[in-house]
Design a protein around this motif. Sequence first.
Motif, PDB file in Angstrom:
ATOM      1  N   ARG A 119      -7.289  29.473  29.649  1.00 45.10           N
ATOM      2  CA  ARG A 119      -6.066  29.548  30.460  1.00 45.10           C
ATOM      3  C   ARG A 119      -5.556  28.159  30.808  1.00 45.10           C
ATOM      4  N   ARG A 120      -6.462  27.296  31.196  1.00 46.07           N
ATOM      5  CA  ARG A 120      -6.033  25.935  31.578  1.00 46.07           C
ATOM      6  C   ARG A 120      -5.600  25.140  30.345  1.00 46.07           C
ATOM      7  N   LEU A 121      -6.237  25.370  29.176  1.00 45.07           N
ATOM      8  CA  LEU A 121      -5.771  24.719  27.956  1.00 45.07           C
ATOM      9  C   LEU A 121      -4.357  25.187  27.627  1.00 45.07           C
ATOM     10  N   ASP A 122      -4.069  26.459  27.845  1.00 45.74           N
ATOM     11  CA  ASP A 122      -2.717  26.970  27.610  1.00 45.74           C
ATOM     12  C   ASP A 122      -1.714  26.285  28.530  1.00 45.74           C
ATOM     13  N   VAL A 123      -2.105  26.055  29.796  1.00 41.44           N
ATOM     14  CA  VAL A 123      -1.215  25.362  30.742  1.00 41.44           C
ATOM     15  C   VAL A 123      -0.943  23.939  30.267  1.00 41.44           C
ATOM     16  N   ILE A 124      -1.991  23.267  29.816  1.00 41.90           N
ATOM     17  CA  ILE A 124      -1.816  21.883  29.331  1.00 41.90           C
ATOM     18  C   ILE A 124      -0.874  21.856  28.139  1.00 41.90           C
ATOM     19  N   LEU A 125      -1.137  22.705  27.151  1.00 36.74           N
ATOM     20  CA  LEU A 125      -0.318  22.710  25.941  1.00 36.74           C
ATOM     21  C   LEU A 125       1.129  23.089  26.247  1.00 36.74           C
ATOM     22  N   ALA A 126       1.324  24.083  27.113  1.00 38.27           N
ATOM     23  CA  ALA A 126       2.682  24.514  27.449  1.00 38.27           C
ATOM     24  C   ALA A 126       3.464  23.376  28.097  1.00 38.27           C
ATOM     25  N   ASN A 127       2.833  22.633  28.962  1.00 31.80           N
ATOM     26  CA  ASN A 127       3.523  21.527  29.622  1.00 31.80           C
ATOM     27  C   ASN A 127       3.811  20.388  28.655  1.00 31.80           C
ATOM     28  N   LEU A 128       2.838  20.021  27.809  1.00 33.09           N
ATOM     29  CA  LEU A 128       3.049  18.912  26.876  1.00 33.09           C
ATOM     30  C   LEU A 128       4.103  19.272  25.825  1.00 33.09           C
ATOM     31  N   ILE A 129       3.996  20.462  25.219  1.00 28.93           N
ATOM     32  CA  ILE A 129       4.957  20.852  24.177  1.00 28.93           C
ATOM     33  C   ILE A 129       6.327  21.108  24.793  1.00 28.93           C
ATOM     34  N   GLY A 130       6.367  21.774  25.937  1.00 24.90           N
ATOM     35  CA  GLY A 130       7.640  22.011  26.603  1.00 24.90           C
ATOM     36  C   GLY A 130       8.327  20.722  27.000  1.00 24.90           C
ATOM     37  N   ASN A 131       7.571  19.750  27.478  1.00 27.77           N
ATOM     38  CA  ASN A 131       8.153  18.446  27.829  1.00 27.77           C
ATOM     39  C   ASN A 131       8.704  17.749  26.593  1.00 27.77           C
ATOM     40  N   ALA A 132       7.972  17.842  25.447  1.00 30.13           N
ATOM     41  CA  ALA A 132       8.435  17.219  24.206  1.00 30.13           C
ATOM     42  C   ALA A 132       9.716  17.870  23.716  1.00 30.13           C
ATOM     43  N   LEU A 133       9.805  19.189  23.808  1.00 26.43           N
ATOM     44  CA  LEU A 133      11.012  19.878  23.372  1.00 26.43           C
ATOM     45  C   LEU A 133      12.205  19.577  24.278  1.00 26.43           C
ATOM     46  N   LYS A 134      11.951  19.456  25.574  1.00 24.62           N
ATOM     47  CA  LYS A 134      13.030  19.262  26.533  1.00 24.62           C
ATOM     48  C   LYS A 134      13.562  17.835  26.516  1.00 24.62           C
ATOM     49  N   HIS A 135      12.657  16.851  26.497  1.00 25.67           N
ATOM     50  CA  HIS A 135      13.079  15.459  26.625  1.00 25.67           C
ATOM     51  C   HIS A 135      12.998  14.684  25.309  1.00 25.67           C
ATOM     52  N   GLY A 136      12.321  15.234  24.314  1.00 22.40           N
ATOM     53  CA  GLY A 136      12.196  14.540  23.035  1.00 22.40           C
ATOM     54  C   GLY A 136      13.192  15.061  22.033  1.00 22.40           C
ATOM     55  N   GLY A 137      12.702  15.554  20.940  1.00 23.72           N
ATOM     56  CA  GLY A 137      13.583  16.085  19.911  1.00 23.72           C
ATOM     57  C   GLY A 137      12.798  16.841  18.879  1.00 23.72           C
ATOM     58  N   SER A 138      13.396  17.874  18.340  1.00 20.21           N
ATOM     59  CA  SER A 138      12.733  18.682  17.312  1.00 20.21           C
ATOM     60  C   SER A 138      12.759  17.927  15.985  1.00 20.21           C
ATOM     61  N   PRO A 139      11.799  18.194  15.111  1.00 14.94           N
ATOM     62  CA  PRO A 139      10.673  19.074  15.391  1.00 14.94           C
ATOM     63  C   PRO A 139       9.566  18.361  16.177  1.00 14.94           C
ATOM     64  N   VAL A 140       8.848  19.112  17.000  1.00 14.25           N
ATOM     65  CA  VAL A 140       7.668  18.608  17.701  1.00 14.25           C
ATOM     66  C   VAL A 140       6.450  18.943  16.858  1.00 14.25           C
ATOM     67  N   ARG A 141       5.588  17.960  16.669  1.00 19.92           N
ATOM     68  CA  ARG A 141       4.411  18.141  15.808  1.00 19.92           C
ATOM     69  C   ARG A 141       3.153  18.102  16.676  1.00 19.92           C
TER      70      ARG A 141
END
Length: 495
Positions: free
Chosen positions: A379-401
């Motif tokens: 569950r906590r790994l899911d929280v970490i991944l969701a925050n890191l990938i979501g932050n990359a999609l929101k403030h970075g640019g696709s595609p996120v690898r």
Amino acid sequence: MIKALFAGRRWTSLRLRLLIVFALVALTTAVSASGIAYWLNRQAVLDRTQDAALGDFRQEMQNRAAALPVDPTQEELQRTAEMMAASSPGYSVLLLCERKDGTKVTGAAGPDAFRMSDVPKSLQRAVNDRQKTTAVNDAEYHMYWQRTKPQGNPYLVGGTRIVGGGPTGYMYKSLAHERDDLNALAWSLTIATGLALLGSALLAQAAARTVLKPVQRLGDAARRLGEGELDHRLEVSGTDELADLAHTFNKTAEALEKKVADMSAREESSRRFVADMSHELRTPLTALTAVAEVLEEEVDDLDPMIAPAVALVVSETRRLNDLVENLMEVTRFDAGTARLVLDDVDVADQVTACIDARAWLDAVELDAERGIVARLDPRRLDVILANLIGNALKHGGSPVRVSVLVEGEWLVIAVRDNGPGIPQDVLPHVFDRFYKASASRPKSDGSGLGLSIALENAHIHGGDITAANRAEGGALFTLRLPMDVGKVIAHEDEA
């Protein structure tokens, strides 16, 4: 004794400097005193010996050599030399007389084989130097002396001539006895210097114990204070400066303990307030969320003038719900009540499930081999991944690898984006709570807690997250977690 002083001791630099200073002072004083004492005693011994010998020799020359005829025979010179040497034992005598026909007659007697070759040439010239008589100089000849070391043995050589005609006399006295006495004195002074040096070491040890022991106690107390033992105090004894320092330390520690207690109380009150507020908000938020979901389903049938307002309410309700959930999670971390629920997880499947649950499959590229199993909290790994990938999609640019690999005992997950990267002044603060990269845009879709919560979840696993900019552009977040978190926690509990 010196070995006993140094054995088993941990010498600090201050203690060592104190010992060296005491030793240098003692050594300088002892060497100076010993040197002066040796020089004074040497002068006194040699002056006394040579004055006695030369005075006696002068008297013998006046009483016996002066009584010889002007042209004495060899027997007369020899007999006179023997009487002079016998009258005052300890030195040898050599009498020399030059006859009118140019022949030289000598007489020698005494404990040493004394010959003219033993008399330095400079002394012979001084003895035979005839001086003019004046008001201040009433004699044509004077007595002269010189110290020599034939074959390394010290001797005193003196000589004079009979005024008005007569033999020339030389005396030859060994100074070996005086040398032995002075050597014994030198050894005694050396031993005294060594004892003074040892005494200085003992004195330095006593001074270090007296002066540095309170300083050491103060250092120990300061270290314990820094480790959190705010109730630790120093025992104050005496009225000197060290006692004043201990009293000041106790007052400072007392004030610090009170201030920390006040801050802890305020922090606990604030944390309880946030937790209570979050808990109280969950019930109305649950109702609001249910209503928002119903409104969202009916938004197509609503008046076009009302639909945007309904969409805004739905969006802000969800945002408020996420904020409350994040605040409760932060409160659990601050209170130390966050716990791990460990399980064996296929990391590739876990990352895929996280991306799929949030409908990010089209925007995220996954580079992970199946079969990489780690023991952690899914569950906590899911929280970490969701925050890191979501932050990359929101403030970075696709595609996120997203890349997953194993480095020894560590699981490494890298999240890369193709955005402009993170400004250098923002990079040190990306994990700070409620930090906004732009002060002119304080309002955003996020709560400002996502990356902070991700980092806390990594720390509770015994791992870490780092942020950096890639050389080819875009941001890079790297998550490092132990492959077996349970083993790490077990080692920490044993420590």
